[in-house]
Design an enzyme around this catalytic site. Structure first.
Site, PDB file in Angstrom:
ATOM      1  N   ALA A  71       0.830  -1.210   0.000  1.00  0.00           N
ATOM      2  CA  ALA A  71       0.000   0.000   0.000  1.00  0.00           C
ATOM      3  C   ALA A  71       0.863   1.258   0.000  1.00  0.00           C
ATOM      4  CB  ALA A  71      -0.908  -0.010   1.222  1.00  0.00           C
ATOM      5  N   THR A  72       2.019   1.167   0.621  1.00  0.00           N
ATOM      6  CA  THR A  72       2.931   2.317   0.647  1.00  0.00           C
ATOM      7  C   THR A  72       3.285   2.734  -0.780  1.00  0.00           C
ATOM      8  OG1 THR A  72       3.785   1.648   2.794  1.00  0.00           O
ATOM      9  CG2 THR A  72       5.208   3.079   1.481  1.00  0.00           C
ATOM     10  N   ASN A 153      -6.069   3.607  10.753  1.00  0.00           N
ATOM     11  CA  ASN A 153      -5.385   2.411  11.239  1.00  0.00           C
ATOM     12  C   ASN A 153      -5.225   2.382  12.755  1.00  0.00           C
ATOM     13  OD1 ASN A 153      -3.668   4.614  10.407  1.00  0.00           O
ATOM     14  ND2 ASN A 153      -1.898   3.352  10.911  1.00  0.00           N
ATOM     15  N   SER A 201      -4.155  -3.482   0.571  1.00  0.00           N
ATOM     16  CA  SER A 201      -2.961  -4.289   0.798  1.00  0.00           C
ATOM     17  C   SER A 201      -3.362  -5.670   1.323  1.00  0.00           C
ATOM     18  CB  SER A 201      -2.092  -3.559   1.833  1.00  0.00           C
ATOM     19  OG  SER A 201      -0.838  -4.156   1.950  1.00  0.00           O
ATOM     20  N   THR A 239       8.358  -7.779 -12.994  1.00  0.00           N
ATOM     21  CA  THR A 239       7.782  -9.122 -13.137  1.00  0.00           C
ATOM     22  C   THR A 239       6.642  -9.326 -12.155  1.00  0.00           C
ATOM     23  OG1 THR A 239       9.930  -9.925 -13.848  1.00  0.00           O
ATOM     24  CG2 THR A 239       8.369 -11.587 -13.056  1.00  0.00           C
ATOM     25  N   CYS A 326       4.764   1.204  11.698  1.00  0.00           N
ATOM     26  CA  CYS A 326       5.936   1.823  11.073  1.00  0.00           C
ATOM     27  C   CYS A 326       6.397   3.079  11.809  1.00  0.00           C
ATOM     28  CB  CYS A 326       5.702   2.099   9.601  1.00  0.00           C
ATOM     29  SG  CYS A 326       4.181   2.911   9.281  1.00  0.00           S
TER      30      CYS A 326
HETATM   31  N1  C6P Z   1      -0.326   0.106   8.666  1.00  0.00           N
HETATM   32  C1  C6P Z   1      -0.111  -0.276  11.054  1.00  0.00           C
HETATM   33  O1  C6P Z   1       0.457  -0.767  12.034  1.00  0.00           O
HETATM   34  P1  C6P Z   1       1.809  -1.588   3.538  1.00  0.00           P
HETATM   35  O2  C6P Z   1       2.473  -2.285   4.642  1.00  0.00           O
HETATM   36  O3  C6P Z   1       2.703  -0.683   2.797  1.00  0.00           O
HETATM   37  O4  C6P Z   1       1.093  -2.538   2.626  1.00  0.00           O
HETATM   38  O5  C6P Z   1       0.652  -0.703   4.207  1.00  0.00           O
HETATM   39  C2  C6P Z   1       0.875   0.611   4.622  1.00  0.00           C
HETATM   40  C3  C6P Z   1      -0.377   1.202   5.183  1.00  0.00           C
HETATM   41  C4  C6P Z   1      -1.039   2.172   4.445  1.00  0.00           C
HETATM   42  N2  C6P Z   1      -2.191   2.712   4.877  1.00  0.00           N
HETATM   43  C5  C6P Z   1      -2.737   2.361   6.054  1.00  0.00           C
HETATM   44  C6  C6P Z   1      -4.015   2.982   6.484  1.00  0.00           C
HETATM   45  C7  C6P Z   1      -2.121   1.390   6.851  1.00  0.00           C
HETATM   46  O6  C6P Z   1      -2.674   1.034   8.008  1.00  0.00           O
HETATM   47  C8  C6P Z   1      -0.894   0.825   6.421  1.00  0.00           C
HETATM   48  C9  C6P Z   1      -0.150  -0.144   7.293  1.00  0.00           C
HETATM   49  C10 C6P Z   1       0.291  -0.714   9.674  1.00  0.00           C
HETATM   50  O7  C6P Z   1      -1.018   0.534  11.172  1.00  0.00           O
HETATM   51  C11 C6P Z   1       1.769  -0.800   9.535  1.00  0.00           C
HETATM   52  S1  C6P Z   1       2.537   0.768   9.597  1.00  0.00           S
END
Ligand code: C6P
Length: 400
Positions: A71-72, A153, A201, A239, A326
């Site tokens: 998602a980042t 989150n 994600s 890929t 994070c």
């Molecule tokens: N939040 C939390 O402890 P990734 O890992 O990149 O796929 O997701 C990032 C992300 C983006 N948007 C929201 C709203 C999220 O909650 C998260 C991931 C985790 O809240 C890890 S920081």
């Protein structure tokens, strides 16, 4: 006993998801873009998985859902592409986000701000919610994008995405929502709501880590962030992560199929747990339950540093968090608590418990017993806390 109550950080991969992914590591491992049979045999599986992913968010066949690494990446993609296409070219000069976006939006917004883009940071109210009217008030003729998360989150607060979408459509402003904490927890329909871009994600709904996605409405496709090849219809080079795509498809199917019966059960367990936690003196939860996703509690225990509480929980096998995983190493105050204007003391005391379909009552009972013991121990040695004879829940000061 080991108890995992950090499901907003990541979830356990479902056994069915793992089994669905397995053949794509050692049997069907061809690069789907090659021209031989190893490639061809993966195509039907990718197609089926993508159909499940489209169905899960009710995307139209002509829309694009592009698989990313997380998602980042999807969030970076939206903001940086908008910067290149609209801000750098001088067509627009402004974007709007909320004060409590995930760091992948927040830090990217700050980055493009440093490159000359104006950014409005929408406040949250005392319930931890964005008010749609604040979006309307902030839009100018130079606004290129509004990006507001669907569910927070940390608190689980569900933001008024439908209303915000309508406001954006009315003003012809692009609308992105980070739905990472909403997909798999509440029904999502990108057709029903006016959403141009949507991030999600797989690892948040019992899929694998390292697989995210960006939905882009037909006609609103963004310039790629990763250039180089023709994968994903030219939207994202690299890929294809075949096991990841297959895993995300299966996880999405399971999550959406189970929404109606699974979420009420999780909600009931969460509510009972929260009732018991709130019986502890001087505790505070920000967002009302009916305005939150069903699995999340962000609770403050006055006088107790969140990290100290986590330490005590961890010693007894319980995994929780002080907020976003994070941002957990920086020991800053919880960002939502800060944004609602909680006093310094309270802002450092938040603990996030996030449940899943695998959470059991036995685990909740164990956690409750450990929390009560930890609260007593930590308040006893706390320099900032003193017990009032009648308790002092009503003295909590919130608000700017
Ligand atoms: N939040 C939390 O402890 P990734 O890992 O990149 O796929 O997701 C990032 C992300 C983006 N948007 C929201 C709203 C999220 O909650 C998260 C991931 C985790 O809240 C890890 S920081």
């Amino acid at each position: 006993m080991k108890v995992y109550l950090d499901n907003n950080a990541t979830t356990m991969v479902d056994e069915q998801v793992k089994s669905a992914m397995d053949p794509f590591f050692t049997e069907m491992y061809g690069n789907p873009n090659s021209l031989h049979a190893y490639a061809g045999e993966t195509h039907p599986h990718i197609k089926t998985a993508m159909e499940k992913i489209y169905a899960g968010i009710q995307a139209n066949r002509k829309d694009s859902v592009v698989i990313t690494s997380c998602a980042t990446e999807s969030n970076n993609w939206v903001l940086k592409s908008i910067y290149f296409e609209y801000i750098l070219t001088g067509r627009k000069n402004h974007i709007i986000i909320s004060e409590v976006e995930h760091p992948s939006i927040m830090a990217t917004a700050r980055f493009i701000e440093s490159m000359g883009c104006k950014v409005t940071y929408l406040p949250i109210n005392s319930e931890g919610l964005i008010e749609a009217q604040s979006v309307r008030d902030s839009i100018t003729s130079k606004t290129a994008l509004v990006s507001v998360m669907w569910a927070n989150n940390e608190t689980g607060a569900i933001f008024p995405v439908q209303e915000i979408g309508e406001i954006c459509a009315e003003h012809k402003v692009l609308f992105h929502t980070d739905a990472v904490q909403a997909v798999g927890k509440i029904p999502i329909s990108v057709q029903e709501f006016n959403v141009d871009y949507l991030t999600f994600s797989a690892h948040k709904f019992h899929g694998p880590k390292g697989v995210g996605a960006l939905y882009m409405k037909q006609g609103k496709e963004l310039m790629p962030l990763l250039h180089g090849g023709s994968q994903m219809g030219g939207h994202r080079s690299g890929t294809l992560n075949v096991p990841g795509i297959v895993g995300m498809g299966k996880a999405m199917e399971n999550a959406v199929d189970a929404l109606d019966f699974e979420m009420p059960d999780i909600r009931e367990m969460r509510d009972n747990f929260e009732d018991e936690l709130l019986k502890i003196e001087d505790t505070f939860v920000v967002t009302p339950r009916n305005k939150r996703t069903s699995n999340t509690i962000l609770i403050s225990f006055r006088g107790i540093e969140g990290e100290s509480m986590l330490w005590d929980l961890n010693r007894e096998g319980i995994a929780a968090s002080t907020g976003s995983a994070c941002a957990s190493e920086d020991l800053e105050a919880n960002s939502v608590m800060e944004a609602i204007g909680a006093d310094e003391d309270l802002a450092h005391t938040a603990i996030r418990f996030s449940l899943s379909r695998y959470t059991t009552q036995e685990e909740i009972d164990h956690t409750l017993a450990v929390v009560k013991k930890a609260v007593a121990r930590l308040r006893e040695i706390s320099s900032s806390y003193s017990y009032a004879p009648e308790g002092h829940n009503s003295e909590l000061t919130i608000g700017h």
